[in-house]
Design a protein around this motif. Structure first.
Motif, PDB file in Angstrom:
ATOM      1  N   ALA A 197      32.812  42.065  34.996  1.00  0.00           N
ATOM      2  CA  ALA A 197      32.396  43.711  34.507  1.00  0.00           C
ATOM      3  C   ALA A 197      32.090  44.295  35.714  1.00  0.00           C
ATOM      4  O   ALA A 197      32.825  45.434  36.095  1.00  0.00           O
ATOM      5  N   ALA A 198      32.008  43.716  36.925  1.00  0.00           N
ATOM      6  CA  ALA A 198      31.548  44.092  38.214  1.00  0.00           C
ATOM      7  C   ALA A 198      33.023  44.805  38.695  1.00  0.00           C
ATOM      8  O   ALA A 198      33.098  45.572  39.252  1.00  0.00           O
ATOM      9  N   PHE A 199      33.981  43.710  38.719  1.00  0.00           N
ATOM     10  CA  PHE A 199      35.228  43.934  39.478  1.00  0.00           C
ATOM     11  C   PHE A 199      36.056  45.182  38.549  1.00  0.00           C
ATOM     12  O   PHE A 199      36.610  45.839  39.171  1.00  0.00           O
ATOM     13  N   LEU A 225      34.647  52.779  41.967  1.00  0.00           N
ATOM     14  CA  LEU A 225      33.493  53.002  42.888  1.00  0.00           C
ATOM     15  C   LEU A 225      34.198  53.401  44.279  1.00  0.00           C
ATOM     16  O   LEU A 225      33.662  54.241  44.978  1.00  0.00           O
ATOM     17  N   LEU A 267      26.325  56.272  40.683  1.00  0.00           N
ATOM     18  CA  LEU A 267      25.710  55.061  41.720  1.00  0.00           C
ATOM     19  C   LEU A 267      26.241  55.278  42.962  1.00  0.00           C
ATOM     20  O   LEU A 267      25.303  55.067  43.793  1.00  0.00           O
ATOM     21  N   GLU A 305      24.818  28.392  29.700  1.00  0.00           N
ATOM     22  CA  GLU A 305      24.836  29.811  29.463  1.00  0.00           C
ATOM     23  C   GLU A 305      24.454  30.610  30.552  1.00  0.00           C
ATOM     24  O   GLU A 305      25.205  31.676  30.461  1.00  0.00           O
ATOM     25  N   PHE A 306      23.727  30.562  31.214  1.00  0.00           N
ATOM     26  CA  PHE A 306      23.400  31.196  32.614  1.00  0.00           C
ATOM     27  C   PHE A 306      24.752  31.432  33.211  1.00  0.00           C
ATOM     28  O   PHE A 306      25.327  32.711  33.630  1.00  0.00           O
ATOM     29  N   ASP A 332      27.903  30.910  32.434  1.00  0.00           N
ATOM     30  CA  ASP A 332      28.708  31.679  31.425  1.00  0.00           C
ATOM     31  C   ASP A 332      28.478  33.132  31.481  1.00  0.00           C
ATOM     32  O   ASP A 332      29.440  33.993  31.726  1.00  0.00           O
ATOM     33  N   GLY A 333      27.130  33.666  31.194  1.00  0.00           N
ATOM     34  CA  GLY A 333      27.055  35.128  31.342  1.00  0.00           C
ATOM     35  C   GLY A 333      27.240  35.725  32.620  1.00  0.00           C
ATOM     36  O   GLY A 333      27.592  36.586  32.798  1.00  0.00           O
ATOM     37  N   ALA A 334      26.919  34.786  33.691  1.00  0.00           N
ATOM     38  CA  ALA A 334      26.865  35.401  34.931  1.00  0.00           C
ATOM     39  C   ALA A 334      28.525  35.532  35.296  1.00  0.00           C
ATOM     40  O   ALA A 334      29.166  36.421  35.999  1.00  0.00           O
ATOM     41  N   ASP A 394      30.877  36.274  33.138  1.00  0.00           N
ATOM     42  CA  ASP A 394      31.293  37.479  32.715  1.00  0.00           C
ATOM     43  C   ASP A 394      30.888  38.822  33.210  1.00  0.00           C
ATOM     44  O   ASP A 394      31.677  39.769  33.461  1.00  0.00           O
ATOM     45  N   SER A 395      29.802  38.627  33.849  1.00  0.00           N
ATOM     46  CA  SER A 395      29.412  39.908  34.752  1.00  0.00           C
ATOM     47  C   SER A 395      30.356  40.003  35.988  1.00  0.00           C
ATOM     48  O   SER A 395      30.457  41.284  36.414  1.00  0.00           O
ATOM     49  N   ILE A 396      30.918  38.876  36.445  1.00  0.00           N
ATOM     50  CA  ILE A 396      31.683  39.164  37.750  1.00  0.00           C
ATOM     51  C   ILE A 396      32.808  39.929  37.446  1.00  0.00           C
ATOM     52  O   ILE A 396      33.317  40.888  37.876  1.00  0.00           O
ATOM     53  N   VAL A 412      20.438  26.177  28.918  1.00  0.00           N
ATOM     54  CA  VAL A 412      20.015  27.268  29.541  1.00  0.00           C
ATOM     55  C   VAL A 412      21.035  27.328  30.735  1.00  0.00           C
ATOM     56  O   VAL A 412      21.489  28.543  31.138  1.00  0.00           O
ATOM     57  N   LEU A 468      34.708  48.299  40.261  1.00  0.00           N
ATOM     58  CA  LEU A 468      35.099  48.380  41.850  1.00  0.00           C
ATOM     59  C   LEU A 468      36.188  49.435  42.120  1.00  0.00           C
ATOM     60  O   LEU A 468      35.922  50.124  43.101  1.00  0.00           O
TER      61      LEU A 468
END
Lengths: 170, 197
Positions: free
Chosen positions: A38-40, A46, A97, A27-28, A30-32, A34-36, A24, A43
């Motif tokens: 995606a967020a960048f 935005l 957004l 994997e958390f 890892d997923g987090a 990947d989200s960085i 857990v 940007l």
């Protein structure tokens, strides 16, 4: 009741994760990570769109646009503050957004317009972007009524956002 | 499209700013909006990572596959004449599940896979098939169960109950999706009647 949704949801995922012997924490992370990425990716868009919307709003253009459409939206009980959001929502996710953030700096998130804007953000999607990307991978060039039907869904979403907030929350 | 909107908004704000005498505010906006954008980005970053992490656990625990099985009986009524054991239908079920869970990162590749498989299985040529339109409508109408972005921005601006919008969001999403699907089916029938094969 609504305060239970997120904590219970998180707890449930953890319990199932443990039962299925998922790593857990790993994997958390890892997923987090990947989200960085995606967020960048959003940007630059935005920054561009918040600048455009910020300048357009300061010039009085946004108010003018809203006044122009307001006879129709007033009839439907749709708050004027949310008109720019409805206009940009089908076209750009980062734009929506940016507009949502602008609306919430003006009115309280718990006001009528603030709630309607929140429901719109939660219940509609970036229609044109999705259509362009999804059909882009195929050889299809004639999309027939794909755009018309998707916009029907968006329009229904806008009207019902206002209606449901009035019925359920006011 | 976004190209033109971006350029037109910037040009118009200079013209309107000059006409209305608001140039001072327009100048402030030009200098400050980019800072606000980064501020907003940083604010959202935490939430995005937290959900991205949780959803990765859900994915690895097989929750996505489980839910995907659950939606199959529902989805087979929307997609007509499609091989229910085929790769296209499988990708569609996975994509819908990812969307429901708010797994944007996973949903898009699965959606592209579904479109590619639909093209292989239905050979629509240059004109879209009925099932492709149905799939597009399912993706352009938001079906996310938990509006996390809306909730984080509501907290940022001091909402007393950030999740109170949930019933409205779910009801609105469901009706919007139904309206989109019904209009797609209706328009499909009309065009078929006009051009009988």
């Amino acid at each position: 009741m609504s305060t239970y949704v997120i904590p219970v949801f998180i707890g449930l995922i953890m319990v199932i994760g443990l039962i299925k012997k998922v790593d857990v924490f790993g994997e958390f992370a890892d997923g987090a990570k990947d989200s960085i990425g995606a967020a960048f990716e959003i940007l630059p868009a935005l920054i561009a769109l918040m600048t455009a919307i910020g300048m357009f709003k300061a010039s009085g253009g946004l108010d003018m646009l809203s006044t122009l459409v307001s006879p129709l939206t007033d009839m439907l009980g749709f708050p004027r503050e949310c008109i720019p959001l409805a206009l940009i929502r089908p076209i750009s996710g980062s734009g929506a957004l940016a507009v949502f953030e602008t609306i919430l700096t003006e009115v309280s998130p718990d006001s009528y317009a603030g709630r309607v804007a929140s429901v719109i953000i939660g219940s509609t999607e970036t229609t044109f972007y999705t259509i362009a990307v999804y059909y882009g991978i195929t050889k299809v060039r004639n999309t027939r009524h794909a755009i018309a039907s998707s916009l029907t869904a968006d329009f229904t979403g806008f009207i019902l956002s206002a209606l449901t907030v009035r019925l359920f929350l006011h | 499209m976004i190209n033109r909107i971006f350029a037109i908004m910037l040009v118009l704000s200079v013209i309107f700013g000059a006409a209305s005498g608001n140039m001072g505010q327009v100048c402030d906006a030009a200098l400050n909006s980019c800072v606000e954008a980064v501020d907003l980005f940083l604010y959202l970053l935490g939430g995005m990572c937290m959900w991205g992490g949780l959803m990765r656990i859900a994915e690895k625990a097989g929750i996505t596959d489980m839910l995907s099985e659950l939606f199959k009986p529902l989805l087979k009524h929307i997609f007509k004449e499609l091989d229910l054991n085929g790769m296209a239908f499988r990708a569609i079920c996975m994509n819908i599940t990812a969307n429901l869970l708010g797994l944007g990162n996973a949903a898009t590749p699965l959606g592209l896979e579904a479109m590619r498989r639909l093209e292989q299985e239905e050979h629509p040529g240059g004109t879209t098939s009925r099932n492709m339109i149905m799939f597009i409508v399912l993706n352009t109408a938001s079906i996310t169960l938990i509006p996390t972005t809306a909730a984080s921005l509501r907290i940022r601006h001091g909402s007393a109950a950030p999740m109170e919008i949930l019933p409205c969001v779910l009801f609105t999403s469901a009706c919007a999706l139904a309206a989109g699907l019904i209009s797609a089916a209706a328009l499909d029938n009309i065009s078929k009647r006009r051009k009988p094969k």
